[in-house]
Design a protein around this motif. Structure first.
Motif, PDB file in Angstrom:
ATOM      1  N   ALA A   1       0.819  -1.217   0.000  1.00 22.97           N
ATOM      2  CA  ALA A   1       0.000   0.000   0.000  1.00 22.97           C
ATOM      3  C   ALA A   1       0.855   1.271   0.000  1.00 22.97           C
ATOM      4  O   ALA A   1       0.368   2.352  -0.335  1.00 22.97           O
ATOM      5  N   SER A   2       2.114   1.130   0.372  1.00 25.87           N
ATOM      6  CA  SER A   2       2.981   2.304   0.480  1.00 25.87           C
ATOM      7  C   SER A   2       3.442   2.761  -0.906  1.00 25.87           C
ATOM      8  O   SER A   2       3.460   1.987  -1.855  1.00 25.87           O
ATOM      9  N   ASP A   3       3.834   4.045  -1.004  1.00 27.64           N
ATOM     10  CA  ASP A   3       4.395   4.482  -2.283  1.00 27.64           C
ATOM     11  C   ASP A   3       5.920   4.608  -2.193  1.00 27.64           C
ATOM     12  O   ASP A   3       6.549   5.182  -3.067  1.00 27.64           O
ATOM     13  N   ARG A   4       6.490   4.061  -1.115  1.00 21.05           N
ATOM     14  CA  ARG A   4       7.944   4.145  -0.943  1.00 21.05           C
ATOM     15  C   ARG A   4       8.569   2.745  -0.975  1.00 21.05           C
ATOM     16  O   ARG A   4       7.942   1.764  -0.570  1.00 21.05           O
ATOM     17  N   THR A   5       9.784   2.693  -1.454  1.00 21.29           N
ATOM     18  CA  THR A   5      10.493   1.408  -1.488  1.00 21.29           C
ATOM     19  C   THR A   5      10.622   0.865  -0.069  1.00 21.29           C
ATOM     20  O   THR A   5      11.101   1.547   0.830  1.00 21.29           O
ATOM     21  N   THR A   6      10.147  -0.366   0.097  1.00 23.52           N
ATOM     22  CA  THR A   6      10.072  -0.952   1.429  1.00 23.52           C
ATOM     23  C   THR A   6      10.748  -2.319   1.430  1.00 23.52           C
ATOM     24  O   THR A   6      10.519  -3.122   0.523  1.00 23.52           O
ATOM     25  N   VAL A   7      11.558  -2.553   2.439  1.00 25.29           N
ATOM     26  CA  VAL A   7      12.197  -3.852   2.606  1.00 25.29           C
ATOM     27  C   VAL A   7      11.540  -4.550   3.794  1.00 25.29           C
ATOM     28  O   VAL A   7      11.505  -4.011   4.898  1.00 25.29           O
ATOM     29  N   VAL A   8      10.988  -5.732   3.536  1.00 23.74           N
ATOM     30  CA  VAL A   8      10.372  -6.526   4.602  1.00 23.74           C
ATOM     31  C   VAL A   8      11.307  -7.690   4.888  1.00 23.74           C
ATOM     32  O   VAL A   8      11.582  -8.504   3.998  1.00 23.74           O
ATOM     33  N   GLU A   9      11.805  -7.744   6.116  1.00 25.44           N
ATOM     34  CA  GLU A   9      12.738  -8.831   6.456  1.00 25.44           C
ATOM     35  C   GLU A   9      12.000  -9.929   7.214  1.00 25.44           C
ATOM     36  O   GLU A   9      11.169  -9.659   8.081  1.00 25.44           O
ATOM     37  N   ILE A  10      12.295 -11.173   6.850  1.00 25.56           N
ATOM     38  CA  ILE A  10      11.766 -12.322   7.596  1.00 25.56           C
ATOM     39  C   ILE A  10      12.909 -13.319   7.801  1.00 25.56           C
ATOM     40  O   ILE A  10      13.690 -13.569   6.883  1.00 25.56           O
ATOM     41  N   VAL A  11      12.991 -13.848   9.015  1.00 27.74           N
ATOM     42  CA  VAL A  11      14.017 -14.851   9.297  1.00 27.74           C
ATOM     43  C   VAL A  11      13.361 -16.217   9.132  1.00 27.74           C
ATOM     44  O   VAL A  11      12.308 -16.486   9.722  1.00 27.74           O
ATOM     45  N   THR A  12      13.958 -17.078   8.311  1.00 30.19           N
ATOM     46  CA  THR A  12      13.364 -18.399   8.055  1.00 30.19           C
ATOM     47  C   THR A  12      14.338 -19.510   8.442  1.00 30.19           C
ATOM     48  O   THR A  12      15.532 -19.275   8.621  1.00 30.19           O
ATOM     49  N   ASP A  13      13.788 -20.720   8.496  1.00 34.21           N
ATOM     50  CA  ASP A  13      14.604 -21.891   8.810  1.00 34.21           C
ATOM     51  C   ASP A  13      15.092 -22.528   7.508  1.00 34.21           C
ATOM     52  O   ASP A  13      14.285 -23.057   6.732  1.00 34.21           O
ATOM     53  N   PRO A  14      16.407 -22.496   7.270  1.00 35.37           N
ATOM     54  CA  PRO A  14      16.909 -23.039   5.999  1.00 35.37           C
ATOM     55  C   PRO A  14      16.742 -24.557   5.898  1.00 35.37           C
ATOM     56  O   PRO A  14      16.870 -25.115   4.809  1.00 35.37           O
ATOM     57  N   LEU A  15      16.458 -25.208   7.027  1.00 31.10           N
ATOM     58  CA  LEU A  15      16.354 -26.673   7.003  1.00 31.10           C
ATOM     59  C   LEU A  15      14.908 -27.155   6.953  1.00 31.10           C
ATOM     60  O   LEU A  15      14.647 -28.361   7.004  1.00 31.10           O
ATOM     61  N   ALA A  16      13.950 -26.231   6.839  1.00 25.19           N
ATOM     62  CA  ALA A  16      12.533 -26.627   6.813  1.00 25.19           C
ATOM     63  C   ALA A  16      12.252 -27.504   5.585  1.00 25.19           C
ATOM     64  O   ALA A  16      12.902 -27.350   4.548  1.00 25.19           O
ATOM     65  N   PRO A  17      11.293 -28.433   5.707  1.00 24.66           N
ATOM     66  CA  PRO A  17      11.042 -29.348   4.582  1.00 24.66           C
ATOM     67  C   PRO A  17      10.377 -28.656   3.384  1.00 24.66           C
ATOM     68  O   PRO A  17       9.654 -27.683   3.535  1.00 24.66           O
ATOM     69  N   VAL A  18      10.675 -29.203   2.202  1.00 23.70           N
ATOM     70  CA  VAL A  18      10.083 -28.725   0.943  1.00 23.70           C
ATOM     71  C   VAL A  18       9.545 -29.964   0.232  1.00 23.70           C
ATOM     72  O   VAL A  18      10.178 -31.019   0.300  1.00 23.70           O
ATOM     73  N   PRO A  19       8.385 -29.877  -0.443  1.00 20.83           N
ATOM     74  CA  PRO A  19       7.891 -31.052  -1.173  1.00 20.83           C
ATOM     75  C   PRO A  19       8.911 -31.528  -2.212  1.00 20.83           C
ATOM     76  O   PRO A  19       9.725 -30.740  -2.698  1.00 20.83           O
ATOM     77  N   SER A  20       8.846 -32.791  -2.546  1.00 23.03           N
ATOM     78  CA  SER A  20       9.807 -33.347  -3.505  1.00 23.03           C
ATOM     79  C   SER A  20       9.315 -33.151  -4.946  1.00 23.03           C
ATOM     80  O   SER A  20       8.135 -33.295  -5.232  1.00 23.03           O
ATOM     81  N   SER A  21      10.261 -32.860  -5.818  1.00 26.21           N
ATOM     82  CA  SER A  21       9.907 -32.710  -7.243  1.00 26.21           C
ATOM     83  C   SER A  21       9.946 -34.053  -7.952  1.00 26.21           C
ATOM     84  O   SER A  21       9.579 -34.132  -9.125  1.00 26.21           O
ATOM     85  N   ASP A  22      10.456 -35.072  -7.264  1.00 27.29           N
ATOM     86  CA  ASP A  22      10.570 -36.381  -7.908  1.00 27.29           C
ATOM     87  C   ASP A  22      11.469 -36.300  -9.116  1.00 27.29           C
ATOM     88  O   ASP A  22      11.111 -36.794 -10.202  1.00 27.29           O
ATOM     89  N   SER A  23      12.600 -35.674  -8.953  1.00 22.94           N
ATOM     90  CA  SER A  23      13.450 -35.416 -10.108  1.00 22.94           C
ATOM     91  C   SER A  23      14.913 -35.379  -9.675  1.00 22.94           C
ATOM     92  O   SER A  23      15.237 -35.672  -8.516  1.00 22.94           O
ATOM     93  N   TRP A  24      15.773 -34.999 -10.560  1.00 25.76           N
ATOM     94  CA  TRP A  24      17.215 -35.092 -10.314  1.00 25.76           C
ATOM     95  C   TRP A  24      17.914 -33.923 -10.968  1.00 25.76           C
ATOM     96  O   TRP A  24      17.359 -33.255 -11.848  1.00 25.76           O
ATOM     97  N   TRP A  25      19.138 -33.674 -10.532  1.00 25.70           N
ATOM     98  CA  TRP A  25      19.994 -32.678 -11.177  1.00 25.70           C
ATOM     99  C   TRP A  25      21.409 -33.214 -11.155  1.00 25.70           C
ATOM    100  O   TRP A  25      21.869 -33.701 -10.115  1.00 25.70           O
ATOM    101  N   ASP A  26      22.095 -33.159 -12.270  1.00 25.10           N
ATOM    102  CA  ASP A  26      23.426 -33.738 -12.365  1.00 25.10           C
ATOM    103  C   ASP A  26      24.469 -32.783 -11.798  1.00 25.10           C
ATOM    104  O   ASP A  26      24.825 -31.783 -12.430  1.00 25.10           O
ATOM    105  N   VAL A  27      24.951 -33.101 -10.598  1.00 23.51           N
ATOM    106  CA  VAL A  27      26.088 -32.382 -10.001  1.00 23.51           C
ATOM    107  C   VAL A  27      27.095 -33.456  -9.599  1.00 23.51           C
ATOM    108  O   VAL A  27      26.848 -34.232  -8.671  1.00 23.51           O
ATOM    109  N   PRO A  28      28.193 -33.552 -10.342  1.00 28.13           N
ATOM    110  CA  PRO A  28      29.106 -34.680 -10.155  1.00 28.13           C
ATOM    111  C   PRO A  28      29.677 -34.766  -8.731  1.00 28.13           C
ATOM    112  O   PRO A  28      30.074 -33.763  -8.150  1.00 28.13           O
ATOM    113  N   VAL A  29      29.705 -35.988  -8.217  1.00 26.55           N
ATOM    114  CA  VAL A  29      30.176 -36.260  -6.855  1.00 26.55           C
ATOM    115  C   VAL A  29      31.555 -36.912  -6.950  1.00 26.55           C
ATOM    116  O   VAL A  29      31.807 -37.719  -7.856  1.00 26.55           O
TER     117      VAL A  29
END
Ligand SMILES: Cc1ncc(C[n+]2csc(CCOP(=O)(O)OP(=O)(O)O)c2C)c(N)n1
Ligand SMILES: [Mg+2]
Length: 644
Positions: free
Chosen positions: A569-597
């Motif tokens: 609603a503001s007309d000024r550039t606004t930064v909204v900060e949120i702290v999140t948990d980087p280890l929280a679960p995410v649904p699976s895409s059932d897929s793969w990505w080639d990153v050599p091990v």
């Protein structure tokens, strides 16, 4: 008749008179100029732009950026928003100003987005060499750091004499406006040449309209495409950026509705079909939806529309797993259309889709196929709803941040993003309704694009609210364009996701057996010797406030939702900060990505990851099978099957 102007003045006047035309609509090709001045351009292009602005000499508004890489990102985002029909020029001083543009140029070219770069160069006369910031190469006096822009530009030239300028400018405009060739276009302007006067033929400055072509498919190739598709039982559309740039979203929906073929999308194609269309099955590939990925695994014909088939789209060539799969590609570039041994239909996406819909008249996939993918999609939508409202504690999950955005944003608001864990979550979960509401740069996936890209997006479409989503890592790379936004009165909503490091590369590191090494922003821990100590006393919200933005700090999703609404609603550039948990679960895409091990290791984690890697890698395909070795026979049998 001639006009006496400097090379820089002539360049500015010329650029102000270039237009594009597609479907009868004309627009300015170069709508303005970003820049940062130094000794390389202050007296040349700087003087010309001043004269243009204050004397009404030429209409080319000037915008001062804070970093040359960022200004090229902003220009690319601008061009993306304007469907490549308009862009911005970028002038930089010689040396570091010019080389700072290399990453931006690579991003633009990789994404096939037009940007016009005007790096300054050292004296063509060489009278004062080596000038400040000149790279001296003892093997050749002709080498400059601007040569580094060659491999990342689709056209590159150095204007060493005024006489060379007209042909260089014309070639630059041709490449910028050619949908198959476009990308970064670089004209290097030596600092002495910029200031040099010349008598220019007046017609050089005539209004010039560049028609942006919509090539139609060659009938013989279209026949082969139609024969291949008619013989398909489980076809899948992959909609890429070409659909959006060609303004072909309606044509895509018409083809889908006429044939029943499900539509998956890439980042650049997201929104071309609204997420809640009954035939939309979401993102495909490494970070796609399990519904699209299941269809992709079983598809017998993949219809690629305006896609470059990045490894994320193909899951490193494992997603299209049907041994008999063939590809039909509609693409404006011959290069992309030929990928995966496809029936290569070189065409503008809208022209091609229209022709294809007509030629496929009467043909539809089995209704059982439609019912099955629609049932899977309904199930998946419930899973997304759940991810949006996870209730993860104590810090919320990033998927809940997307849920809050989904609640607050208008369907026409634009999301801007590029790197980190957000692109994956967005491709899988974001519900785009509108092709211009999703600007995720995922060809170069360049940390630092976000805020600069938001700036360019808002400049290109001031009527929409722009929401930049930026991780703490990307923010620390390039936040300075907040100052440009404040200076220009360009309003951005910036959602800063603080998770103290790289959630994305942390998870990737874990999956390849590298134990999240070096992916957290933490103090060095004397016990382990690693950077896994205390959380750092870094306050990015305070940093944003110091750059002139309004700032709202949040810790819960309810607070976030309220802050997003306030920012919106503001007309000024606004930064909204949120702290999140980087280890929280995410649904699976059932897929793969080639990153050599690592093939050999002293670490058990790496050895286990290597074993899994070898198993996954075995599924990788070459897609070498010719698309339709017997096009005529296929056509005959499909006709017979259709009872025609
Ligand atoms: C310029 C650049 N450098 C490095 C990378 C590799 N990289 C991809 S994501 C990422 C971390 C991003 O961190 P952050 O912005 O905090 O997002 P998060 O992973 O936490 O979601 C890195 C280093 C990149 N994409 N771009
Ligand atoms: Mg982070």
């Amino acid at each position: 008749m001639t006009t006496r102007l400097t090379v820089a003045q002539a360049t500015v006047r010329f650029l102000a008179n270039q237009w594009t035309e597609r479907d009868g609509v004309e627009q300015r090709l170069v709508a303005g100029c970003f820049g940062i001045f130094g000794h390389g351009n202050v007296a040349g292009l700087g003087q010309a732009l001043l004269q243009a602005t204050t004397q009404g000499d030429a209409d080319l508004p000037y915008h001062l950026a804070r970093n040359e890489q960022a200004m090229v990102h902003a220009a690319a985002a601008f061009a993306k928003t304007r469907n490549r029909l308009q862009t911005l020029a970028c002038t930089a001083s010689i040396g570091p100003g010019s080389t700072n543009m290399v990453t931006g140029a690579a991003l633009a070219t990789t994404n096939r987005l037009p940007v016009l770069l005007l790096p300054s160069d050292f004296f063509a006369t060489r009278v004062a060499s080596p000038v400040l910031q000149e790279l001296e190469d003892p093997r050749s006096y002709d080498v400059s750091v601007n040569d580094a822009l060659k491999p990342v530009s689709r056209f590159w030239d150095r204007v060493n004499r005024p006489e060379q300028l007209p042909s260089a400018l014309l070639a630059a405009m041709r490449v910028l406006t050619d949908p198959a060739e476009t990308g970064a276009v670089t004209l290097c302007l030596p600092q002495d040449v910029q200031a040099e006067a010349f008598d220019w033929p007046e017609e050089m400055f005539d209004r010039r309209v560049w028609h942006v072509r919509r090539p139609v498919p060659e009938p013989a190739v279209l026949d082969r495409a139609v024969a291949t598709i008619r013989a398909a039982r489980r076809p899948l559309i992959v909609a890429g950026g070409g659909v959006v740039y060609a303004d072909a979203a309606d044509a895509l929906v018409r083809l889908a509705e006429a044939t029943g073929v499900p539509v998956s999308d890439t980042h650049a194609g997201k929104g071309a079909i609204p997420w809640d269309h009954p035939q939309a099955v979401g993102g495909v590939g490494s970070t796609g939806s399990p519904v699209a990925n299941r269809l992709a695994r079983e598809a017998d014909v993949v219809i690629g529309l305006g896609t470059r088939y990045s490894d994320f789209t193909t899951a490193s060539r494992t997603q299209f797993a049907n041994p008999g799969v063939s590809f039909v590609n509609l693409n404006v570039t011959a290069f992309d259309s030929a990928k995966h041994s496809a029936v290569a239909v070189v065409t503008d996406a809208r022209s091609g889709l229209t022709a294809l819909t007509e030629a496929l008249a009467g043909w539809r996939v089995d209704e059982d196929y439609v019912a099955a993918y629609q049932a899977h999609q309904t199930e998946w939508n419930r899973e997304v709803d759940h991810a949006f409202r996870l209730g993860h504690e104590p810090a919320p999950a990033q998927t809940e941040v997307l849920g809050a955005l989904h609640d607050v944003l208008d369907p026409s608001d634009v999301i801007v993003q590029a790197a980190g864990s957000l692109p994956g979550d967005l491709q899988m979960l974001w519900r785009a309704r509108d092709p211009k509401s999703y600007n995720v740069e995922y060809a170069y996936s360049c940390m630092g694009y976000e805020i600069a890209g938001g700036l360019g997006t808002k400049m290109a479409d001031p009527g929409r609210e722009v929401f930049v989503l930026v991780g703490d890592g990307s923010y620390l790379m390039m936040a300075q364009e907040i100052v440009t936004a404040v200076a220009e009165g360009i309003k951005l909503n910036i959602v800063l996701i603080q998770n103290h490091g790289f959630a994305s590369i942390g998870a990737l590191s874990d999956s390849v057996g590298s134990q999240r090494f070096g992916t957290s922003y933490r103090r060095r821990n004397p016990d382990t010797g690693l950077l896994d100590g205390e959380v750092l006393p870094v306050d990015l919200a305070a940093n944003a406030a110091s750059l002139g933005a309004d700032v709202i700090r949040t810790t819960t999703i309810d607070e976030l939702r309220a802050a997003l609404a306030k920012s919106r609603a503001s007309d000024r550039t606004t930064v909204v900060e949120i702290v999140t948990d980087p280890l929280a679960p995410v649904p699976s895409s059932d897929s793969w990505w080639d990153v050599p091990v690592a093939e050999t290791s002293q670490l058990e984690s790496t050895r286990a990851a290597r074993a899994a890697y070898e198993k996954d890698k075995a599924a990788q395909r070459g897609y070498l099978r010719p698309a339709d070795p017997n096009a005529a026979d296929t056509r005959k049998s499909s006709k017979e099957r259709d009872g025609r």
